[in-house]
Design a protein around this motif. Structure first.
Motif, PDB file in Angstrom:
ATOM      1  N   GLY A  34       0.815  -1.214   0.000  1.00  0.00           N
ATOM      2  CA  GLY A  34       0.000   0.000   0.000  1.00  0.00           C
ATOM      3  C   GLY A  34       0.847   1.261   0.000  1.00  0.00           C
ATOM      4  N   GLY A  35       1.927   1.253   0.743  1.00  0.00           N
ATOM      5  CA  GLY A  35       2.833   2.407   0.777  1.00  0.00           C
ATOM      6  C   GLY A  35       3.496   2.655  -0.566  1.00  0.00           C
ATOM      7  N   VAL A  36       3.979   1.589  -1.193  1.00  0.00           N
ATOM      8  CA  VAL A  36       4.607   1.715  -2.516  1.00  0.00           C
ATOM      9  C   VAL A  36       3.572   2.220  -3.520  1.00  0.00           C
ATOM     10  CG1 VAL A  36       5.615   0.408  -4.423  1.00  0.00           C
ATOM     11  CG2 VAL A  36       6.410   0.015  -2.086  1.00  0.00           C
ATOM     12  N   PHE A  37       2.375   1.644  -3.499  1.00  0.00           N
ATOM     13  CA  PHE A  37       1.316   2.078  -4.405  1.00  0.00           C
ATOM     14  C   PHE A  37       0.967   3.555  -4.164  1.00  0.00           C
ATOM     15  CE2 PHE A  37      -3.211   2.572  -5.478  1.00  0.00           C
ATOM     16  CZ  PHE A  37      -3.142   2.279  -6.832  1.00  0.00           C
ATOM     17  N   GLY A  38       0.910   3.959  -2.912  1.00  0.00           N
ATOM     18  CA  GLY A  38       0.602   5.348  -2.563  1.00  0.00           C
ATOM     19  C   GLY A  38       1.657   6.311  -3.083  1.00  0.00           C
ATOM     20  N   VAL A  39       2.933   5.953  -2.923  1.00  0.00           N
ATOM     21  CA  VAL A  39       4.014   6.805  -3.418  1.00  0.00           C
ATOM     22  C   VAL A  39       3.952   6.922  -4.943  1.00  0.00           C
ATOM     23  CG1 VAL A  39       6.529   6.951  -3.690  1.00  0.00           C
ATOM     24  CG2 VAL A  39       5.542   6.429  -1.458  1.00  0.00           C
ATOM     25  N   ILE A  40       3.740   5.806  -5.620  1.00  0.00           N
ATOM     26  CA  ILE A  40       3.643   5.824  -7.093  1.00  0.00           C
ATOM     27  C   ILE A  40       2.466   6.699  -7.525  1.00  0.00           C
ATOM     28  CG2 ILE A  40       3.099   4.401  -9.106  1.00  0.00           C
ATOM     29  CD1 ILE A  40       4.764   2.159  -7.761  1.00  0.00           C
ATOM     30  N   CYS A  45       0.374  11.446 -10.149  1.00  0.00           N
ATOM     31  CA  CYS A  45      -0.564  12.576 -10.091  1.00  0.00           C
ATOM     32  C   CYS A  45       0.185  13.908 -10.096  1.00  0.00           C
ATOM     33  CB  CYS A  45      -1.455  12.479  -8.866  1.00  0.00           C
ATOM     34  SG  CYS A  45      -2.680  11.150  -8.981  1.00  0.00           S
ATOM     35  N   GLY A  46       1.274  13.978  -9.366  1.00  0.00           N
ATOM     36  CA  GLY A  46       2.084  15.196  -9.359  1.00  0.00           C
ATOM     37  C   GLY A  46       2.655  15.501 -10.739  1.00  0.00           C
ATOM     38  N   GLY A  47       3.099  14.472 -11.443  1.00  0.00           N
ATOM     39  CA  GLY A  47       3.617  14.663 -12.802  1.00  0.00           C
ATOM     40  C   GLY A  47       2.545  15.152 -13.752  1.00  0.00           C
ATOM     41  N   ILE A  48       1.366  14.571 -13.640  1.00  0.00           N
ATOM     42  CA  ILE A  48       0.255  14.999 -14.504  1.00  0.00           C
ATOM     43  C   ILE A  48      -0.115  16.447 -14.213  1.00  0.00           C
ATOM     44  CG2 ILE A  48      -2.213  14.646 -14.955  1.00  0.00           C
ATOM     45  CD1 ILE A  48      -1.650  11.604 -14.612  1.00  0.00           C
ATOM     46  N   ILE A  49      -0.202  16.804 -12.964  1.00  0.00           N
ATOM     47  CA  ILE A  49      -0.527  18.184 -12.595  1.00  0.00           C
ATOM     48  C   ILE A  49       0.544  19.133 -13.116  1.00  0.00           C
ATOM     49  CG2 ILE A  49      -0.722  19.769 -10.630  1.00  0.00           C
ATOM     50  CD1 ILE A  49      -2.134  17.421  -9.140  1.00  0.00           C
ATOM     51  N   TYR A  50       1.805  18.750 -12.989  1.00  0.00           N
ATOM     52  CA  TYR A  50       2.899  19.599 -13.480  1.00  0.00           C
ATOM     53  C   TYR A  50       2.789  19.811 -14.990  1.00  0.00           C
ATOM     54  CZ  TYR A  50       7.524  21.138 -14.885  1.00  0.00           C
ATOM     55  OH  TYR A  50       8.556  21.846 -15.441  1.00  0.00           O
ATOM     56  N   VAL A  51       2.590  18.728 -15.730  1.00  0.00           N
ATOM     57  CA  VAL A  51       2.496  18.838 -17.198  1.00  0.00           C
ATOM     58  C   VAL A  51       1.316  19.721 -17.589  1.00  0.00           C
ATOM     59  CG1 VAL A  51       1.989  17.549 -19.311  1.00  0.00           C
ATOM     60  CG2 VAL A  51       3.727  16.710 -17.736  1.00  0.00           C
ATOM     61  N   PHE A  52       0.156  19.497 -16.964  1.00  0.00           N
ATOM     62  CA  PHE A  52      -1.015  20.306 -17.304  1.00  0.00           C
ATOM     63  C   PHE A  52      -0.816  21.771 -16.935  1.00  0.00           C
ATOM     64  CE2 PHE A  52      -3.507  16.316 -17.627  1.00  0.00           C
ATOM     65  CZ  PHE A  52      -4.012  16.549 -18.904  1.00  0.00           C
ATOM     66  N   SER A  53      -0.074  22.055 -15.890  1.00  0.00           N
ATOM     67  CA  SER A  53       0.130  23.454 -15.503  1.00  0.00           C
ATOM     68  C   SER A  53       1.133  24.165 -16.410  1.00  0.00           C
ATOM     69  CB  SER A  53       0.592  23.537 -14.049  1.00  0.00           C
ATOM     70  OG  SER A  53       1.915  23.062 -13.909  1.00  0.00           O
ATOM     71  N   LYS A  54       2.019  23.419 -17.034  1.00  0.00           N
ATOM     72  CA  LYS A  54       3.052  24.016 -17.887  1.00  0.00           C
ATOM     73  C   LYS A  54       2.752  23.928 -19.372  1.00  0.00           C
ATOM     74  CE  LYS A  54       5.923  25.130 -14.638  1.00  0.00           C
ATOM     75  NZ  LYS A  54       6.276  26.507 -14.384  1.00  0.00           N
TER      76      LYS A  54
END
Length: 182
Positions: A34-40, A45-54
């Motif tokens: 669960g921890g590994v899945f949560g980190v991934i 999600c952070g990468g997607i948000i970054y790409v959409f913001s830029k």
């Protein structure tokens, strides 16, 4: 005399096992997975948000609707002449528009990519003798507009089909050619 009264009795005494320290394997494995899945999940999600913001919009934009951030970058790249007005803008770049953007201005078509030996291809309307388009039926695939130039060369650039932007750019260029008598 009872067995317990005998001094050298060989009756084993019961010693309870020591309590286990830490979590059992049944708890540890799901926690780790669960921890590994949560980190991934957070990283993706952070990468997607970054790409959409830029990233630039995925459709053709009228010149007045271009983000200030992109107008500033276009100005820094010095692709426009003094007083030149952007009529249409499209970029197929993921985050940095310098990877590829395309402008129709009031004077020319500008094709820019930092992958070219000379990043800016400027085609004044007077040099265009014909225009063709390969329109895409898919929102996922860009259309391609090809310009035939007076010197016999060709210049082509992608245009998003989303919202009919490809047809708007094509029609605007066709109209400019008709106005110039070509």
């Amino acid at each position: 005399m009872s067995v317990t009264d005998q001094p050298n009795s060989q009756i084993p005494s019961y010693t309870p096992p020591e309590p286990r320290k830490g979590l059992s394997r049944v708890v540890k494995v799901p926690l780790i997975v669960g921890g590994v899945f949560g980190v991934i999940t957070v990283v993706v999600c952070g990468g997607i948000i970054y790409v959409f913001s830029k990233s630039p919009d995925t459709r053709v934009l009228p010149g007045r609707q271009i983000s200030t951030r992109f107008v500033e970058q276009i100005d820094k790249l010095a692709v426009l002449e003094d007083g030149e007005q952007i009529q249409f803008f499209y970029s197929d770049a993921v985050t940095d528009i310098a990877d590829g953007f395309y402008l129709v201005t009031d004077r020319a078509v500008i094709i820019y990519s930092n992958q070219f030996d000379e990043p800016t291809i400027r085609v004044p309307f007077e040099e265009i003798v014909d225009i063709e388009a390969d329109f895409s039926d898919s929102w996922f695939m860009d259309s391609t507009i090809t310009l035939s130039l007076a010197d016999g060369s060709l210049a082509s650039f992608p245009v998003s089909s989303e919202g009919g932007g490809d047809k708007q750019v094509y029609d605007a260029l066709k109209k400019k050619l008709q106005l110039s008598g070509k």
